[in-house]
Scaffold this motif. Structure first.
Motif, PDB file in Angstrom:
ATOM      1  N   ILE A  10       3.391   3.197   1.872  1.00 21.82           N
ATOM      2  CA  ILE A  10       2.040   2.871   1.409  1.00 21.82           C
ATOM      3  C   ILE A  10       0.984   3.739   2.090  1.00 21.82           C
ATOM      4  O   ILE A  10       0.011   4.165   1.451  1.00 21.82           O
ATOM      5  CB  ILE A  10       1.729   1.380   1.637  1.00 21.82           C
ATOM      6  CG1 ILE A  10       2.619   0.518   0.744  1.00 21.82           C
ATOM      7  CG2 ILE A  10       0.265   1.067   1.343  1.00 21.82           C
ATOM      8  CD1 ILE A  10       2.439   0.758  -0.746  1.00 21.82           C
ATOM      9  N   ASP A  11       1.150   4.038   3.363  1.00 18.63           N
ATOM     10  CA  ASP A  11       0.181   4.897   4.054  1.00 18.63           C
ATOM     11  C   ASP A  11       0.149   6.285   3.431  1.00 18.63           C
ATOM     12  O   ASP A  11      -0.931   6.862   3.227  1.00 18.63           O
ATOM     13  CB  ASP A  11       0.517   4.991   5.544  1.00 18.63           C
ATOM     14  CG  ASP A  11       0.265   3.687   6.283  1.00 18.63           C
ATOM     15  OD1 ASP A  11      -0.537   2.874   5.788  1.00 18.63           O
ATOM     16  OD2 ASP A  11       0.875   3.473   7.352  1.00 18.63           O
ATOM     17  N   ASN A  14      -1.578   6.008  -0.069  1.00 20.78           N
ATOM     18  CA  ASN A  14      -3.041   5.868   0.033  1.00 20.78           C
ATOM     19  C   ASN A  14      -3.689   7.166   0.489  1.00 20.78           C
ATOM     20  O   ASN A  14      -4.790   7.516   0.028  1.00 20.78           O
ATOM     21  CB  ASN A  14      -3.386   4.737   1.001  1.00 20.78           C
ATOM     22  CG  ASN A  14      -3.089   3.363   0.423  1.00 20.78           C
ATOM     23  OD1 ASN A  14      -3.019   3.197  -0.793  1.00 20.78           O
ATOM     24  ND2 ASN A  14      -2.904   2.378   1.283  1.00 20.78           N
ATOM     25  N   ASN A  15      -3.023   7.886   1.375  1.00 21.47           N
ATOM     26  CA  ASN A  15      -3.585   9.134   1.884  1.00 21.47           C
ATOM     27  C   ASN A  15      -3.686  10.181   0.773  1.00 21.47           C
ATOM     28  O   ASN A  15      -4.753  10.793   0.568  1.00 21.47           O
ATOM     29  CB  ASN A  15      -2.717   9.660   3.042  1.00 21.47           C
ATOM     30  CG  ASN A  15      -3.433  10.705   3.872  1.00 21.47           C
ATOM     31  OD1 ASN A  15      -4.255  11.461   3.367  1.00 21.47           O
ATOM     32  ND2 ASN A  15      -3.120  10.755   5.148  1.00 21.47           N
ATOM     33  N   ALA A  17      -3.654   9.649  -2.429  1.00 21.20           N
ATOM     34  CA  ALA A  17      -4.548   9.160  -3.487  1.00 21.20           C
ATOM     35  C   ALA A  17      -6.004   9.510  -3.200  1.00 21.20           C
ATOM     36  O   ALA A  17      -6.805   9.689  -4.132  1.00 21.20           O
ATOM     37  CB  ALA A  17      -4.375   7.652  -3.648  1.00 21.20           C
ATOM     38  N   ARG A  18      -6.377   9.627  -1.926  1.00 20.83           N
ATOM     39  CA  ARG A  18      -7.756   9.956  -1.547  1.00 20.83           C
ATOM     40  C   ARG A  18      -8.192  11.300  -2.109  1.00 20.83           C
ATOM     41  O   ARG A  18      -9.381  11.539  -2.317  1.00 20.83           O
ATOM     42  CB  ARG A  18      -7.891  10.000  -0.018  1.00 20.83           C
ATOM     43  CG  ARG A  18      -7.749   8.683   0.681  1.00 20.83           C
ATOM     44  CD  ARG A  18      -7.723   8.870   2.196  1.00 20.83           C
ATOM     45  NE  ARG A  18      -8.877   9.607   2.672  1.00 20.83           N
ATOM     46  CZ  ARG A  18      -8.827  10.699   3.423  1.00 20.83           C
ATOM     47  NH1 ARG A  18      -7.660  11.212   3.766  1.00 20.83           N
ATOM     48  NH2 ARG A  18      -9.931  11.298   3.833  1.00 20.83           N
ATOM     49  N   HIS A  52      -0.773  -1.004  -5.412  1.00 21.58           N
ATOM     50  CA  HIS A  52      -1.645   0.016  -4.839  1.00 21.58           C
ATOM     51  C   HIS A  52      -1.837   1.237  -5.736  1.00 21.58           C
ATOM     52  O   HIS A  52      -2.814   1.974  -5.559  1.00 21.58           O
ATOM     53  CB  HIS A  52      -1.080   0.492  -3.492  1.00 21.58           C
ATOM     54  CG  HIS A  52      -1.419  -0.400  -2.346  1.00 21.58           C
ATOM     55  ND1 HIS A  52      -0.756  -1.574  -2.097  1.00 21.58           N
ATOM     56  CD2 HIS A  52      -2.376  -0.301  -1.390  1.00 21.58           C
ATOM     57  CE1 HIS A  52      -1.269  -2.153  -1.021  1.00 21.58           C
ATOM     58  NE2 HIS A  52      -2.258  -1.408  -0.576  1.00 21.58           N
TER      59      HIS A  52
END
Length: 225
Positions: A10-11, A14-15, A17-18, A52
């Motif tokens: 997940i980290d 999310n990274n 996706a930024r 997510h």
């Protein structure tokens, strides 16, 4: 060209996706196994990814038995309209794809090494035909020629199956996919980070910052207005 992250972390999701480049996530049993611990089981990990990710999520079956593939494919399909079922192109996998084709289930035909495997997947109306680039190169063949051949075959017969480049180890392979007209790539976190980096870029940015900092403080008025 669509860009996917090959990860269940997940980290990492999310990274990446930024940066606004992410079209979805691909996973396989090996990738999922790296995230399992005392606090995270496979159901929780998969549900968390779906929650997510704003895009497609590709989840792979874990068996090569025909009946089990069908059962797992239906389970994966039930998770959402954005979820794609990954099925390896074994003989049982192909038979399962043929059965699932009439049910409107989107399939990613994976572990492809030859144009004929890709052709068989397209005949079964697979949504994606996923080619393992580095594995082809490691065997002494040219992954670039393989994806070029698949692109030509699909174009010749107006096949709608998308080509996805996978097993990517470096950004050059992503460039080659773009040159060959591949529809999508999936790459690990480190490779996608490398897409954005170049030493000359960082050197120039640092020069801009240093030159700005040489301006007397009382003359840096623009951003203070």
């Amino acid at each position: 060209m669509k860009i996917f992250l090959d990860s269940a972390n997940i980290d990492e999701i999310n990274n990446i996706a930024r940066y606004g480049i992410l079209d979805g996530i691909t996973t396989n049993p090996s990738i999922l196994s790296k995230e399992v611990d005392d606090n995270n089981d496979t159901a929780g990990i998969i549900n968390n990814i779906i929650k997510h990710v704003n895009g497609e999520v590709h989840i792979q079956v874990t068996s090569d038995e025909y009946d089990t593939i069908l059962k797992q494919a239906m389970k994966i399909h039930s998770l959402g309209l954005n979820v794609i079922v990954k099925i390896p192109v074994t003989q049982n996998g192909m038979a399962a794809m043929a059965s699932l084709r009439s049910r409107g289930i989107k399939i990613n035909a994976t572990t492809i090494f030859t144009p004929l495997q890709a052709l068989a997947a397209a005949k079964n109306n697979a949504e994606y035909s996923t080619v393992y680039l580095s594995s082809i190169d490691d065997s002494g063949n040219s992954s670039y020629k393989v994806i070029q051949t698949i692109r030509t075959m699909f174009n010749n017969y107006n096949m709608k199956t998308k080509i996805m480049g996978a097993a990517i180890k470096n950004p050059v392979q992503i460039i080659e996919c773009g040159m060959a007209g591949v529809d999508a790539v999936t790459a690990p976190y480190g490779v996608l980070k490398q897409m954005l980096d170049h030493p000359e870029t960082l050197m120039n940015v640092n020069r801009f910052i240093n030159d700005w900092n040489l301006i007397p403080q009382n003359s840096k008025t623009f951003f203070n207005q």
